[in-house]
Scaffold this active site. Structure first.
Site, mmCIF file in Angstrom:
data_model
loop_
_atom_site.group_PDB
_atom_site.id
_atom_site.type_symbol
_atom_site.label_atom_id
_atom_site.label_comp_id
_atom_site.label_asym_id
_atom_site.label_seq_id
_atom_site.Cartn_x
_atom_site.Cartn_y
_atom_site.Cartn_z
ATOM 1 C CG ASN A 8 -1.713 1.248 1.388
ATOM 2 O OD1 ASN A 8 -1.789 2.053 0.463
ATOM 3 N ND2 ASN A 8 -2.318 1.435 2.552
ATOM 4 C CE LYS A 10 -0.175 3.401 4.648
ATOM 5 N NZ LYS A 10 -0.227 3.557 6.092
ATOM 6 C CG HIS A 93 -5.961 2.212 4.966
ATOM 7 N ND1 HIS A 93 -5.540 3.186 5.847
ATOM 8 C CD2 HIS A 93 -4.956 1.310 4.896
ATOM 9 C CE1 HIS A 93 -4.319 2.875 6.271
ATOM 10 N NE2 HIS A 93 -3.941 1.753 5.710
ATOM 11 C CD GLU A 95 -3.073 5.780 6.463
ATOM 12 O OE1 GLU A 95 -3.046 5.774 5.214
ATOM 13 O OE2 GLU A 95 -2.155 5.294 7.159
ATOM 14 C CD GLU A 164 -3.760 -2.194 7.232
ATOM 15 O OE1 GLU A 164 -2.640 -2.459 6.781
ATOM 16 O OE2 GLU A 164 -4.378 -1.158 6.953
ATOM 17 N N GLY A 170 2.197 2.461 10.641
ATOM 18 C CA GLY A 170 3.193 3.505 10.465
ATOM 19 C C GLY A 170 3.891 3.922 11.751
ATOM 20 C CB SER A 208 4.710 -1.641 12.033
ATOM 21 O OG SER A 208 4.393 -0.261 12.179
HETATM 22 P P1 PGA Z 1 2.561 0.355 7.582
HETATM 23 O O1 PGA Z 1 1.140 0.616 6.891
HETATM 24 O O2 PGA Z 1 3.069 -0.958 7.088
HETATM 25 O O3 PGA Z 1 3.409 1.513 7.170
HETATM 26 O O4 PGA Z 1 2.314 0.325 9.067
HETATM 27 C C1 PGA Z 1 0.256 -0.443 6.679
HETATM 28 C C2 PGA Z 1 -1.022 0.082 6.077
HETATM 29 O O5 PGA Z 1 -1.459 1.172 6.471
HETATM 30 O O6 PGA Z 1 -1.642 -0.562 5.211
#
Ligand code: PGA
Length: 246
Positions: A8, A10, A93, A95, A164, A170, A208
């Site tokens: 992903n 982003k 997601h 976000e 998640e 992140g 992460s």
């Molecule tokens: P990350 O993001 O691996 O940077 O924690 C995962 C995601 O948001 O899909």
């Protein structure tokens, strides 16, 4: 079942950076034993479609509209994504739930639009730190998934689910393999109650996941792959995670 490693990206990348990233990943891939996808910003779908043509890596979008088409400025319809060879659409997601006000009902509709166009939705669920500390993790993820099951009941075995935990995205904080497996088992049971074919639904872990922790997470019985943010932008890390999914 074959595992799925989905990047992903982003809101990262540029024409030059995308080309380098995809070419370097493809150059480093032997015969992968898992399925692979990259979720790219919509503006770059055409570019990435061309770069990935004929390769083992599938194209994913990071979102899809809940509407079929028409006067919805800024939205992108599932049928449009399909035209660019999109195989998976990330929906819900955290976000998008957090910054764009997406509700469980909207996420369920987005999954429905994707399925209607032959695109596999990767439905994201996960609790915040406050919810985990209040002991609400299972209730939260079950509520989020229930909306998707309610709207997409008859084809629920066609979806992918990504667990998640919001506090792990992140942040460098990963759920331990045992913590993740525990939630995955809850999700699996909920899906099995909805469909006799739910044993073939891939449950991804995200938050992460990186080159160092991927193998132990992917060794859990109900973890069938990963949704990878930061590490998907680093060629060697992404390749290592793909290798760990073999
Ligand atoms: P990350 O993001 O691996 O940077 O924690 C995962 C995601 O948001 O899909």
């Amino acid at each position: 079942m074959k595992k799925l490693i989905a990047g992903n990206w982003k809101m990262n990348g540029s024409l030059a950076a995308n080309e380098k990233l995809i070419k370097d990943i493809l150059a480093g891939l032997a015969q992968p034993a898992c399925q692979i996808a990259v979720g790219v910003p919509s503006a770059y779908l055409a570019q990435c479609q061309a770069l990935l043509a004929g390769s083992v890596i599938d194209l994913a979008s990071q979102d899809v509209s809940a509407f079929e088409g028409g006067a919805y400025t800024g939205e992108i319809a599932a049928a449009m994504l399909k035209e660019f060879g999109v195989r998976y659409a990330i929906v819900g997601h955290s976000e998008r739930r957090q910054y764009h006000g997406e509700t469980d009902a909207v996420v369920a509709l987005k999954a429905q639009r994707a399925l209607g166009c032959g695109i596999t939705p990767i439905v994201c669920v996960g609790e915040t730190l406050a919810e985990r500390e209040a002991g609400q993790t299972d209730d939260v993820v079950k509520r989020q998934l229930a909306a998707v099951i309610h709207t997409n009941g008859h084809c629920i075995s066609e979806i992918v689910v990504a667990y998640e935990p919001v506090w792990a995205i992140g942040t460098g904080k990963t759920a331990t393999p045992e913590m993740a497996q525990q939630v995955h088992a809850v999700l699996r049971a909920q899906l099995l109650a909805a469909s006799e074919h739910a044993d073939r639904i891939k449950l991804l872990y995200g938050g992460s996941m990186n080159a160092a922790n991927a193998a132990s997470l992917l060794a859990q019985p109900d973890i069938n792959g990963g949704l990878i943010g930061g590490a998907a932008l680093k060629v060697q890390d992404f390749l290592t995670i793909v290798g760990a999914a073999a």
